[in-house]
Design a protein around this motif. Structure first.
Motif: not given
Length: 442
Positions: A152, A271, A275
Motif C-alpha cells: 500500500l 493492502a 486501506k
C-alpha cells in the motif's frame, strides 16, 4: 535522513555514513537511492536545500530517541518500527526530487527488502505532476499495487490550497492513499488551508483521508538532537502510513477477531484491507464541510480508535479479506446482526484495481458495487450520502475504488451487505470489507 540524529542512530556512538543495506540496524534497514544513480543525482543524507524534509517525515514514521537516555516526546507513530529509506533529494539542483522514471523500479526496492524483511507500506512525501491528471506515474502506482496486492502506497495530496482539482500526480492514482492535511492538537477538526483538493480529472474522490499537516513536530535534520515544526501534506502522508503500520500490527499480532493479541489469529492483511480500515475509521467532522465524503476532506480524519476492536468495547469489528474476488455478474452477500442503535453502523468496501492507461477518461477498470439492506429491506448504495449519512436511492458509484455506507443510528436486526462484480474485464477482482457497529457475536 540525518542518520546521526538521536531518533535514527544505531547506538549512541554509531550511525550510517553511506549508501547500503543495513538489515541489523536499529532504525534504518537500508539507505538507497530513489533514482538508482546514487551520487550522480541524489545526495546522501539530509540537506538544508530540501528543508531537512527527509528527517522530519521519517521521524514521524518511526523516529525513537530512547537509546540516547534522554527521550523526547517527539517519537514517531510506529516508534518501534524500522525504515527502508529511498533518498530522492537532488544533487544537480537544490530542492529537486529525482526518482526512477518508472516507479515500479522504485517500489520494488523496499518490497524486495533484505534480511530484515519485505516492506508492505511506503510513504511518499513528494509529487508534482499536472493537477488532477492520471499520468504515467499514477499508472505506475496502480500497476505495482495490482501486481503486489499486499503493498500500500501513501502519497501527499499537495499544498496548492482550496482550488478545485489541485491534486498532483502520483496522488491521483486510484489504489494509493492520498493524504490531505488537517490542523493539529486542539484544532484537529479544522482543515489545513493549503491542503490540495480534488476531484481528479475523471471525477474521483481525493484526498482519501486527512491527518495533521500543520504544526507537526518531528526530527530536525540540521542537528543531532533537535526537533522542529513543519507544515504541509508532506507531514500528513507519513502519519497516515504510521497509522497503517499499527493496523498491520493489529492483524499480524492476532488482535482480530477476539480483541486481545493471540498468535493463532495472526494474519497478513491485503493492502485493500488496510486501506478499508483507514477509510472506515475516518471522522468527517471537519469544520466548514459537510459530514460526508467530499473533495476537501475525502472520507475525513483518520481515527483508529473508531475501527480497532479491543476486548470490552461495545463497538465490534468484522472484516472480509477476499483474495480471489468476483468476476462480472458474480456477487456475494454477508449478514450481520446489529444489537442496538447506539453505535453507528459503518461499511467500507475497498479494492485494488487494475491499472488504467494514462491520459483522459474514466480510470476505473474493474467496477464493484456495494449495496447494504437494513432489517426493513431499505437499500443503501455505496457513496450515496446526505446530511452526514447514507440515504436510499441514488446511483451506483462508477468512479472510485472506495465505497462506503454509514448509518448513524441503525435499526437493530439483521443487515445484509452485497458486493456485486458489476463489470470486471480483468477479473476476478479481489476486495476487502470492513464493518463496525454494535454487532452480535458470530
Amino acid at each position: 535522513i540525518r542518520n546521526s540524529h538521536y531518533a535514527f542512530r544505531n547506538t549512541t556512538t554509531s550511525w550510517i555514513t553511506t549508501w547500503g543495506q543495513y538489515p541489523s540496524h536499529r532504525k534504518v534497514i537500508a539507505y538507497d537511492s530513489a533514482s538508482g544513480y546514487g551520487a550522480g543525482y541524489n545526495d546522501f543524507g539530509d540537506e538544508g536545500s530540501c528543508y531537512y524534509h527527509g528527517s522530519h517525515t521519517a521521524g514521524t514514521l518511526c523516529g525513537n530517541d530512547d537509546i540516547m537516555g534522554s527521550p523526547s516526546d517527539r517519537d514517531g507513530l510506529g516508534l518501534n518500527s524500522r525504515i527502508y529509506f529511498c533518498d530522492g533529494a537532488g544533487s544537480l539542483t537544490g530542492n529537486s526530487i529525482y526518482t526512477y522514471p518508472n516507479l515500479n523500479d522504485l517500489f520494488i526496492l523496499p518490497y524486495n527488502g533484505n534480511a530484515a524483511g519485505s516492506v508492505k507500506l511506503m510513504s511518499n512525501s513528494w509529487g508534482g505532476g499536472d493537477p488532477g491528471v492520471y499520468d504515467s506515474r499514477s499508472a505506475n502506482v496502480d500497476q505495482f499495487m495490482w501486481d503486489h496486492k499486499d503493498f500500500l502506497g501513501f502519497f501527499s495530496n499537495g499544498n496548492d490550497g482550496p482550488a478545485s482539482g489541485s491534486v498532483p500526480s502520483p496522488a491521483t492514482a486510484k489504489n494509493c492513499v492520498s493524504v490531505g492535511g488537517c490542523q493539529n492538537a486542539g484544532n484537529y477538526q479544522s482543515i489545513y488551508y493549503s491542503s490540495s483538493r480534488g476531484p481528479t480529472q475523471d471525477g474521483r474522490l481525493k484526498p482519501t483521508v486527512l491527518t495533521p499537516g500543520q504544526t507537526v513536530y518531528s526530527a530536525y535534520g540540521g542537528s543531532d538532537n533537535n526537533y522542529w515544526s513543519m507544515d504541509g501534506t508532506s507531514m500528513s502522508a507519513p502519519s497516515a502510513q504510521g497509522t497503517a503500520a499499527l493496523v498491520r500490527q493489529y492483524f499480524s499480532d492476532g488482535w482480530y477477531p477476539g480483541g486481545a493479541a493471540n498468535p493463532i489469529d495472526s494474519m497478513a492483511p491485503s493492502a485493500a484491507l488496510v486501506k478499508a480500515m483507514l477509510v472506515n475509521s475516518a471522522d468527517p467532522s471537519i469544520s466548514g464541510y459537510t459530514n460526508e465524503p467530499n473533495h476537501n476532506i475525502g472520507w475525513g480524519r483518520i481515527d483508529l480508535d473508531s475501527v480497532l476492536y479491543f476486548s470490552g468495547d461495545t463497538k465490534k469489528l468484522a472484516v472480509v479479506d477476499e483474495l480471489f474476488g468476483l468476476s462480472t455478474g458474480q456477487y456475494v452477500e454477508y449478514t450481520y446482526a446489529v444489537n442496538s442503535n447506539s453505535v453507528p453502523f459503518r461499511v467500507a468496501l475497498v479494492w485494488t484495481d487494475y491499472p488504467a492507461t494514462a491520459g483522459v477518461g474514466i480510470k476505473l477498470i474493474n467496477d464493484l458495487h456495494l449495496t447494504v439492506a437494513d432489517p426493513g429491506s431499505n437499500q443503501y448504495k455505496g457513496n450515496v450520502y446526505a446530511s452526514g449519512q447514507s440515504v436510499t436511492g441514488g446511483a451506483f458509484d462508477t468512479l472510485n475504488v472506495e465505497e462506503c455506507v454509514r448509518i448513524n443510528s441503525p435499526t437493530p436486526g439483521e443487515w445484509t451487505i452485497r458486493i456485486d462484480g458489476f463489470n470486471c474485464p480483468y477479473g476476478p477482482q479481489p476486495f476487502a470489507v470492513v464493518v463496525t457497529g454494535d454487532l452480535a457475536a458470530s
